[in-house]
Design a protein around this motif. Structure first.
Motif: not given
Lengths: 115, 116
Positions: B4, B25, B94
């Motif tokens: 990320v 993400p 994420s």
């Protein structure tokens, strides 16, 4: 509402000594439990998790945690720490009711391993 | 990299200014979360996206905070009329599924916001 309490903000320990980082939670429903670690200048990483099954879970680097439902605890332990374990450790909880997805974190415990 | 990514890593602004923080993400992750971490505190939930839509924005502190994810990938957290109390590290995470109850969130290194 859920909450997580990490009683110790800082824990200094000598290298090769055992350590326990305490975590207690409160929730009105069944929960999933996590320990995340943040090494200096790095992002949060998952250390270990309890979802179901055996109440004792282990990480690849020697940490373990035991889910104790009656005491609502998920303490993190390691029998012999290394310098490289110096980091901040966060306990987190999520409820696994339908539609739930949030993590609630504790305030963190800074583990300092002393040579 | 495959993790990320958050930009900027550091942002210093003056009280009253507008700020945007970006999160990219892990490719293929449908769920995206924003958290805020103030000094001495653990991360606090702000908002969760499943795809393009905000599935839960109950953690946003007030209407000065807003987040978007128009194409279901990159997300931007927007803060209007910044206040000194907004100073914190803003974390993005994420996951490949719609709920943290399946396990792991993958976190970025955060964007440190300082409001003077």
């Amino acid at each position: 509402a859920q909450s997580v309490t990490q009683l110790d903000s800082q824990v200094p320990v000598f290298e090769e000594a055992p350590v326990e980082l305490r975590c207690n939670y409160s929730s009105s429903v069944s929960v999933y439990l996590f320990w995340y670690v943040q090494y200096p200048n790095q992002g949060l990483q998952l250390l270990l998790k309890y979802l179901s099954g055996s109440t004792l879970v282990e990480s690849i680097n020697g940490f373990e945690a035991e889910f104790n439902k009656s005491q609502t605890s998920f303490h993190l332990r390691k029998p012999s720490v290394h310098i490289s374990d110096t980091a901040e450790y966060f306990c987190a909880v999520s409820d696994h009711g339908a539609g739930s997805y949030q993590l609630t974190f504790g305030k963190g415990t800074k583990l300092s391993v002393i040579p | 990299g495959a993790g990320v990514s958050q930009t900027p890593s550091n942002k210093v602004t003056e009280k009253g200014k507008y700020v945007e923080l970006r999160c990219d993400p892990i490719s293929g992750h449908t769920a995206l979360y924003w958290y805020r971490q103030s000094l001495g505190q653990g991360p606090e939930f702000l908002i969760y996206f499943q795809g393009t839509g905000a599935a839960d924005d109950s953690g946003l502190p007030n209407d000065r905070f807003f987040a978007v994810r128009p194409e279901g990938s990159v997300s931007t957290l927007k803060i209007q009329r910044t206040e000194r109390g907004d100073s914190a590290v803003y974390l993005c995470a994420s996951s490949p599924s719609g709920g943290t109850n399946t396990g792991e969130l993958f976190f970025g290194e955060g964007s440190r916001l300082t409001v003077l």
